[in-house]
Design a protein around this motif. Structure first.
Motif, PDB file in Angstrom:
ATOM      1  N   LEU A   1      38.983  -4.737  57.594  1.00 39.54           N
ATOM      2  CA  LEU A   1      38.256  -4.064  58.677  1.00 39.54           C
ATOM      3  C   LEU A   1      38.915  -4.312  60.035  1.00 39.54           C
ATOM      4  N   ARG A   2      39.324  -5.541  60.277  1.00 38.93           N
ATOM      5  CA  ARG A   2      39.826  -5.911  61.614  1.00 38.93           C
ATOM      6  C   ARG A   2      40.915  -6.962  61.449  1.00 38.93           C
TER       7      ARG A   2
ATOM      8  N   PRO B   1      43.101  -2.922  58.900  1.00 42.30           N
ATOM      9  CA  PRO B   1      41.907  -2.077  58.932  1.00 42.30           C
ATOM     10  C   PRO B   1      42.092  -0.856  58.026  1.00 42.30           C
ATOM     11  N   GLY B   2      41.242  -0.751  57.017  1.00 35.92           N
ATOM     12  CA  GLY B   2      41.311   0.375  56.082  1.00 35.92           C
ATOM     13  C   GLY B   2      41.955   0.021  54.755  1.00 35.92           C
ATOM     14  N   SER B   3      42.573  -1.147  54.637  1.00 35.77           N
ATOM     15  CA  SER B   3      43.201  -1.501  53.345  1.00 35.77           C
ATOM     16  C   SER B   3      42.121  -1.742  52.296  1.00 35.77           C
ATOM     17  N   VAL B   4      42.420  -1.328  51.060  1.00 37.90           N
ATOM     18  CA  VAL B   4      41.477  -1.485  49.945  1.00 37.90           C
ATOM     19  C   VAL B   4      42.170  -2.313  48.867  1.00 37.90           C
ATOM     20  N   HIS B   5      41.500  -3.349  48.404  1.00 36.07           N
ATOM     21  CA  HIS B   5      42.098  -4.287  47.457  1.00 36.07           C
ATOM     22  C   HIS B   5      41.223  -4.400  46.220  1.00 36.07           C
ATOM     23  N   ILE B   6      41.804  -4.036  45.087  1.00 34.10           N
ATOM     24  CA  ILE B   6      41.075  -4.146  43.823  1.00 34.10           C
ATOM     25  C   ILE B   6      41.504  -5.470  43.188  1.00 34.10           C
ATOM     26  N   ILE B   7      40.593  -6.407  43.160  1.00 34.88           N
ATOM     27  CA  ILE B   7      40.899  -7.720  42.585  1.00 34.88           C
ATOM     28  C   ILE B   7      40.395  -7.691  41.137  1.00 34.88           C
ATOM     29  N   PRO B   8      41.304  -7.735  40.182  1.00 38.38           N
ATOM     30  CA  PRO B   8      40.835  -7.678  38.790  1.00 38.38           C
ATOM     31  C   PRO B   8      40.201  -9.000  38.368  1.00 38.38           C
ATOM     32  N   GLY B   9      39.586  -9.009  37.198  1.00 39.31           N
ATOM     33  CA  GLY B   9      39.077 -10.268  36.648  1.00 39.31           C
ATOM     34  C   GLY B   9      40.237 -11.237  36.423  1.00 39.31           C
TER      35      GLY B   9
ATOM     36  N   GLY C   1      47.732 -12.917  61.780  1.00 36.84           N
ATOM     37  CA  GLY C   1      47.731 -12.227  63.069  1.00 36.84           C
ATOM     38  C   GLY C   1      47.154 -13.084  64.181  1.00 36.84           C
ATOM     39  N   SER C   2      46.932 -12.447  65.335  1.00 31.90           N
ATOM     40  CA  SER C   2      46.405 -13.193  66.474  1.00 31.90           C
ATOM     41  C   SER C   2      44.943 -12.824  66.762  1.00 31.90           C
ATOM     42  N   ASP C   3      44.388 -11.886  65.989  1.00 30.22           N
ATOM     43  CA  ASP C   3      42.987 -11.475  66.124  1.00 30.22           C
ATOM     44  C   ASP C   3      42.199 -12.081  64.953  1.00 30.22           C
ATOM     45  N   ILE C   4      40.872 -11.978  64.989  1.00 32.68           N
ATOM     46  CA  ILE C   4      40.066 -12.376  63.831  1.00 32.68           C
ATOM     47  C   ILE C   4      40.395 -11.412  62.687  1.00 32.68           C
ATOM     48  N   LEU C   5      40.540 -11.938  61.476  1.00 34.98           N
ATOM     49  CA  LEU C   5      40.727 -11.085  60.295  1.00 34.98           C
ATOM     50  C   LEU C   5      39.358 -10.926  59.639  1.00 34.98           C
ATOM     51  N   SER C   6      38.855  -9.693  59.596  1.00 38.89           N
ATOM     52  CA  SER C   6      37.551  -9.437  58.978  1.00 38.89           C
ATOM     53  C   SER C   6      37.742  -8.523  57.786  1.00 38.89           C
ATOM     54  N   ALA C   7      37.129  -8.889  56.667  1.00 36.65           N
ATOM     55  CA  ALA C   7      37.251  -8.085  55.443  1.00 36.65           C
ATOM     56  C   ALA C   7      35.902  -8.043  54.739  1.00 36.65           C
ATOM     57  N   LEU C   8      35.545  -6.841  54.306  1.00 34.25           N
ATOM     58  CA  LEU C   8      34.296  -6.639  53.557  1.00 34.25           C
ATOM     59  C   LEU C   8      34.577  -6.860  52.074  1.00 34.25           C
ATOM     60  N   ALA C   9      33.658  -7.509  51.391  1.00 33.69           N
ATOM     61  CA  ALA C   9      33.828  -7.746  49.954  1.00 33.69           C
ATOM     62  C   ALA C   9      32.571  -7.352  49.209  1.00 33.69           C
ATOM     63  N   VAL C  10      32.753  -6.786  48.017  1.00 35.32           N
ATOM     64  CA  VAL C  10      31.631  -6.485  47.116  1.00 35.32           C
ATOM     65  C   VAL C  10      31.975  -7.085  45.759  1.00 35.32           C
ATOM     66  N   TRP C  11      31.076  -7.910  45.238  1.00 34.17           N
ATOM     67  CA  TRP C  11      31.350  -8.582  43.966  1.00 34.17           C
ATOM     68  C   TRP C  11      30.058  -8.768  43.177  1.00 34.17           C
ATOM     69  N   PRO C  12      30.176  -8.909  41.864  1.00 32.00           N
ATOM     70  CA  PRO C  12      28.975  -9.070  41.042  1.00 32.00           C
ATOM     71  C   PRO C  12      28.266 -10.384  41.364  1.00 32.00           C
ATOM     72  N   SER C  13      26.952 -10.304  41.578  1.00 30.34           N
ATOM     73  CA  SER C  13      26.185 -11.506  41.933  1.00 30.34           C
ATOM     74  C   SER C  13      26.339 -12.590  40.871  1.00 30.34           C
ATOM     75  N   ALA C  14      26.522 -12.168  39.614  1.00 31.98           N
ATOM     76  CA  ALA C  14      26.592 -13.142  38.520  1.00 31.98           C
ATOM     77  C   ALA C  14      27.971 -13.792  38.411  1.00 31.98           C
ATOM     78  N   ALA C  15      28.946 -13.344  39.241  1.00 27.29           N
ATOM     79  CA  ALA C  15      30.326 -13.825  39.070  1.00 27.29           C
ATOM     80  C   ALA C  15      30.454 -15.328  39.321  1.00 27.29           C
TER      81      ALA C  15
END
Ligand code: PAN
Ligand code: ZN
Length: 187
Positions: free
Chosen positions: A103-104, A125-133, A143-157
């Motif tokens: 994101l940032r 910003p905009g990169s999409v990463h598919i992390i396999p099992g 970088g010199s800015d905050i690195l912010s990334a959104l993550a979605v993962w299974p609650s049971a993981a």
């Protein structure tokens, strides 16, 4: 029938800040990251309460099949010549994957399989990463800015940090103003 229209939580894409939802925030400080950075002396010299990263998570269901959504905000900085990074983990349920979206800021996503083979992806910003099992993952802020990334993962993981107690097989350091990838031999 009276169908209600629900106002969902929101994320500001440019900053990764959530609003409108019940949130859980977890801060990870230098003092929580013992044995994570290579330079023990440089790590000791930091105030232990200095925040390295924060994770804001929507407080959602944790049942089998449910998903968690969170944003990691990783501060810029270095311990010695090594960039700030998350602790990194395998999922306790190894087969469970995850999606990260940059994101940032700019950085790297370090991915490592159970045999220790590592690879890196650029995060921006905009990169999409598919992390396999069966794949450990760690964010690194080059970088010199905050690195912010959104993550979605299974609650049971779940998270398994102990399996990486020996560390990942690469480290990313600054050399001459640029990020350099160093391979580590654990033998
Ligand atoms: C992320 C991570 C987050 C913090 O939400 O948990 O980036 O990293 P550590 O958990 O390694 O400290 C995720 O991958 N969840 O599964
Ligand atoms: Zn994960």
């Amino acid at each position: 029938m009276n169908i209600s229209i629900i106002q969902p939580p929101q994320v500001a894409w440019a900053s990764g800040l959530f609003s409108g939802g019940p949130l859980i925030r977890k801060s990870t400080c230098i003092g929580n990251l013992a044995n994570v950075f290579a330079d023990e002396q440089a790590w000791q010299a930091y105030p232990p309460h200095e925040v390295v990263y924060e994770v804001d998570m929507l407080d959602s269901a944790s049942t089998e099949g449910a998903l968690y959504t969170g944003v990691t905000h990783l501060n810029p900085g270095k311990v010695g010549d090594e960039y700030f990074m998350t602790r990194g983990h395998f999922h306790a349920r190894r087969e469970q994957g995850e999606v990260y979206c940059g994101l940032r800021g700019t950085g790297l996503l370090l991915l490592q399989d159970e045999q220790g083979a590592a690879r890196l992806e650029h995060v921006f910003p905009g990169s999409v990463h598919i992390i396999p099992g069966f794949t450990a993952h760690r964010l690194i802020n080059t970088g010199s800015d905050i690195l912010s990334a959104l993550a979605v993962w299974p609650s049971a993981a779940g998270h398994d940090y102990a399996a990486l107690a020996q560390g990942f097989s690469v480290r990313v350091v600054e050399e001459g103003g640029e990020a350099r990838v160093k391979e580590i031999n654990h033998d």
